[in-house]
Motif scaffolding. Structure first.
Motif, PDB file in Angstrom:
ATOM      1  N   ALA A 125       0.867  -1.189   0.000  1.00 28.50           N
ATOM      2  CA  ALA A 125       0.000   0.000   0.000  1.00 28.50           C
ATOM      3  C   ALA A 125       0.898   1.233   0.000  1.00 28.50           C
ATOM      4  O   ALA A 125       2.041   1.183   0.452  1.00 28.50           O
ATOM      5  CB  ALA A 125      -0.922   0.017   1.215  1.00 28.50           C
ATOM      6  N   ILE A 126       0.351   2.314  -0.543  1.00 29.60           N
ATOM      7  CA  ILE A 126       1.093   3.576  -0.644  1.00 29.60           C
ATOM      8  C   ILE A 126       0.284   4.659   0.071  1.00 29.60           C
ATOM      9  O   ILE A 126      -0.943   4.678  -0.042  1.00 29.60           O
ATOM     10  CB  ILE A 126       1.305   3.962  -2.125  1.00 29.60           C
ATOM     11  N   VAL A 127       0.971   5.515   0.812  1.00 29.92           N
ATOM     12  CA  VAL A 127       0.305   6.684   1.402  1.00 29.92           C
ATOM     13  C   VAL A 127       0.889   7.930   0.752  1.00 29.92           C
ATOM     14  O   VAL A 127       2.110   8.054   0.612  1.00 29.92           O
ATOM     15  CB  VAL A 127       0.526   6.777   2.929  1.00 29.92           C
ATOM     16  N   VAL A 128       0.020   8.843   0.324  1.00 29.01           N
ATOM     17  CA  VAL A 128       0.456  10.154  -0.170  1.00 29.01           C
ATOM     18  C   VAL A 128      -0.065  11.201   0.799  1.00 29.01           C
ATOM     19  O   VAL A 128      -1.253  11.203   1.146  1.00 29.01           O
ATOM     20  CB  VAL A 128      -0.088  10.443  -1.582  1.00 29.01           C
ATOM     21  N   THR A 129       0.841  12.061   1.248  1.00 29.48           N
ATOM     22  CA  THR A 129       0.420  13.093   2.182  1.00 29.48           C
ATOM     23  C   THR A 129       1.160  14.390   1.900  1.00 29.48           C
ATOM     24  O   THR A 129       2.050  14.438   1.041  1.00 29.48           O
ATOM     25  CB  THR A 129       0.615  12.623   3.648  1.00 29.48           C
ATOM     26  N   GLY A 130       0.758  15.461   2.588  1.00 31.98           N
ATOM     27  CA  GLY A 130       1.421  16.746   2.431  1.00 31.98           C
ATOM     28  C   GLY A 130       1.901  17.229   3.784  1.00 31.98           C
ATOM     29  O   GLY A 130       2.492  16.459   4.543  1.00 31.98           O
ATOM     30  N   SER A 131       1.640  18.479   4.088  1.00 31.64           N
ATOM     31  CA  SER A 131       2.015  19.021   5.392  1.00 31.64           C
ATOM     32  C   SER A 131       0.736  19.231   6.203  1.00 31.64           C
ATOM     33  O   SER A 131      -0.363  18.992   5.715  1.00 31.64           O
ATOM     34  CB  SER A 131       2.736  20.355   5.213  1.00 31.64           C
ATOM     35  N   GLU A 132       0.905  19.698   7.436  1.00 34.47           N
ATOM     36  CA  GLU A 132      -0.273  19.989   8.250  1.00 34.47           C
ATOM     37  C   GLU A 132      -1.123  21.070   7.590  1.00 34.47           C
ATOM     38  O   GLU A 132      -2.340  21.019   7.612  1.00 34.47           O
ATOM     39  CB  GLU A 132       0.201  20.503   9.614  1.00 34.47           C
ATOM     40  N   ARG A 133      -0.451  22.052   6.981  1.00 37.65           N
ATOM     41  CA  ARG A 133      -1.153  23.211   6.433  1.00 37.65           C
ATOM     42  C   ARG A 133      -1.754  22.934   5.052  1.00 37.65           C
ATOM     43  O   ARG A 133      -2.781  23.512   4.698  1.00 37.65           O
ATOM     44  CB  ARG A 133      -0.156  24.369   6.355  1.00 37.65           C
ATOM     45  N   LEU A 147      -8.364   9.810   3.527  1.00 41.95           N
ATOM     46  CA  LEU A 147      -8.505  10.079   4.954  1.00 41.95           C
ATOM     47  C   LEU A 147      -8.259  11.565   5.144  1.00 41.95           C
ATOM     48  O   LEU A 147      -7.275  12.117   4.650  1.00 41.95           O
ATOM     49  CB  LEU A 147      -7.468   9.297   5.760  1.00 41.95           C
ATOM     50  N   ALA A 148      -9.157  12.223   5.868  1.00 41.79           N
ATOM     51  CA  ALA A 148      -9.034  13.662   6.037  1.00 41.79           C
ATOM     52  C   ALA A 148      -8.869  14.015   7.503  1.00 41.79           C
ATOM     53  O   ALA A 148      -9.593  13.491   8.358  1.00 41.79           O
ATOM     54  CB  ALA A 148     -10.269  14.366   5.474  1.00 41.79           C
ATOM     55  N   ALA A 149      -7.941  14.911   7.779  1.00 41.92           N
ATOM     56  CA  ALA A 149      -7.878  15.522   9.097  1.00 41.92           C
ATOM     57  C   ALA A 149      -9.079  16.450   9.231  1.00 41.92           C
ATOM     58  O   ALA A 149      -9.620  16.922   8.221  1.00 41.92           O
ATOM     59  CB  ALA A 149      -6.588  16.326   9.239  1.00 41.92           C
ATOM     60  N   ASP A 150      -9.496  16.720  10.462  1.00 42.96           N
ATOM     61  CA  ASP A 150     -10.649  17.616  10.634  1.00 42.96           C
ATOM     62  C   ASP A 150     -10.327  19.042  10.170  1.00 42.96           C
ATOM     63  O   ASP A 150     -11.211  19.875  10.057  1.00 42.96           O
ATOM     64  CB  ASP A 150     -11.171  17.582  12.081  1.00 42.96           C
ATOM     65  N   THR A 151      -9.072  19.301   9.865  1.00 42.46           N
ATOM     66  CA  THR A 151      -8.654  20.620   9.347  1.00 42.46           C
ATOM     67  C   THR A 151      -8.682  20.680   7.817  1.00 42.46           C
ATOM     68  O   THR A 151      -8.356  21.721   7.235  1.00 42.46           O
ATOM     69  CB  THR A 151      -7.191  20.890   9.744  1.00 42.46           C
ATOM     70  N   ALA A 152      -9.006  19.576   7.170  1.00 37.83           N
ATOM     71  CA  ALA A 152      -8.890  19.523   5.705  1.00 37.83           C
ATOM     72  C   ALA A 152      -9.946  20.399   5.033  1.00 37.83           C
ATOM     73  O   ALA A 152     -11.054  20.559   5.539  1.00 37.83           O
ATOM     74  CB  ALA A 152      -9.028  18.079   5.217  1.00 37.83           C
ATOM     75  N   GLN A 153      -9.576  20.981   3.891  1.00 36.48           N
ATOM     76  CA  GLN A 153     -10.507  21.787   3.096  1.00 36.48           C
ATOM     77  C   GLN A 153     -10.353  21.387   1.637  1.00 36.48           C
ATOM     78  O   GLN A 153      -9.240  21.317   1.123  1.00 36.48           O
ATOM     79  CB  GLN A 153     -10.174  23.267   3.223  1.00 36.48           C
ATOM     80  N   PHE A 154     -11.491  21.142   1.005  1.00 33.74           N
ATOM     81  CA  PHE A 154     -11.490  20.648  -0.372  1.00 33.74           C
ATOM     82  C   PHE A 154     -12.214  21.625  -1.284  1.00 33.74           C
ATOM     83  O   PHE A 154     -13.222  22.210  -0.898  1.00 33.74           O
ATOM     84  CB  PHE A 154     -12.213  19.297  -0.452  1.00 33.74           C
TER      85      PHE A 154
END
Ligand code: HXC
Length: 257
Positions: free
Chosen positions: A51-59, A120-127
């Motif tokens: 499996a692969i995870v792609v992520t960015g930063s907190e911001r 999977l989204a952090a509660d801070t995520a904005q789309f």
């Protein structure tokens, strides 16, 4: 391989790709595209990665395609440079990809998340797909995948107005698999990835292929495809092992993973 714009790491059977252009909120320029595609294809070719995870930063997961890189291009240059074409290769990897989204996932960032299998989204995520504010439209799948994820009317409102939605609305709309507290995001992504990576790889590839087919084909054709792929898995040793383990009330010991 060395990458300029991403960090790449292997943790057990999980491949991690972290977008790393903090000065530009991880805006997706052509180097990011080349790096992410190459890293994902390397993981995909490696049977020890499940499996692969792609992520960015907190911001920011990614605040979009790189506006500064695109701004002065002509239509001809966009066509001849096939500016976003290689992202198709990222979407086509057989290994399941989890997007772990914190902060902004806008424009190309939202589209990159939608190329993944689980969001999977952090509660801070904005789309959102704010391209209309730049007098363009989504160009990496935003008009196509968003409709399939959230339906026509929600997608049309987002694409035509450029409105940004928060994680809870995105989850209600069906764009997000699950929302978790921001501090748990990477742990949850890793746990989810490990669960998938422990399965028998041929069945995981088959499941992803069948899920992908559902996005593209009619019901009758999709059901036919599913039935054939399902049947083909009965020729794997892992299927025999999985079903034997069930009857013997023990955990399966898969070989093809
Ligand atoms: C290039 C970007 C960028 C982007 C942010 N930056 N987004 N650079 N391309 N998409 C840069 C900013 O210029 C700035 O650098 C730094 O990142 C921090 O951003 P700020 O704007 O200062 O942060 P903030 O005030 O917190 O605002 C965050 C934001 C805003 C709301 C996300 O940056 C924003 O609106 N970004 C653009 C979002 C967007 O329109 N995305 C869609 C892009 S089009 P400097 O050095 O200037 O301070 C697209 C098309 C995809 O994605 C399809 C292909 C055709």
């Amino acid at each position: 391989t060395d990458f300029e714009t991403i960090l790449v790491e292997t943790r057990g059977r999980v491949g991690w790709i972290t977008l790393n252009r903090p000065e530009a909120l991880n805006a997706l320029n052509s180097q990011v595209m080349r790096d992410v595609v190459a890293a994902a294809e390397e993981f995909d070719a490696d049977d020890s990665i499940g499996a692969i995870v792609v992520t960015g930063s907190e911001r920011a997961f990614a605040a979009g395609a790189d506006i500064k890189e695109m701004a002065d291009k002509t239509g001809l240059e966009m066509v001849m440079g096939d500016h976003f074409g290689a992202w198709g290769r990222f979407a086509a990897v057989r290994t399941p990809v989890i997007a772990a989204v914190s902060g902004y996932a806008l424009g190309g960032g939202c589209e990159l998340a939608m190329m993944c299998d689980i969001i999977l989204a952090a509660d801070t995520a904005q789309f959102g797909q704010p391209e209309i504010n730049l007098a363009v439209i989504p160009g990496m799948g935003g008009t196509q995948r968003l409709i399939r994820a959230v339906g026509y009317y929600k997608a049309a409102e987002l694409v035509l107005t450029g409105r940004i939605m928060k994680a809870d609305e995105a989850e209600r709309a069906g764009l997000v698999s699950r929302v978790v507290p921001a501090s748990d995001l990477l742990d949850e992504a890793h746990k989810t990835a490990e669960i998938i990576a422990a399965k028998s790889l041929p069945s995981v590839y088959a499941a992803k292929a069948a899920l992908d087919a559902a996005m593209e084909t009619s019901l009758a054709e999709g059901l036919r495809f599913e039935r054939h792929v399902f049947a083909s898995l009965f020729d794997t040793a892992d299927q025999k092992e999985g079903m034997a383990a069930f009857r013997e009330k023990r955990s399966p010991d898969f070989t093809h993973r």
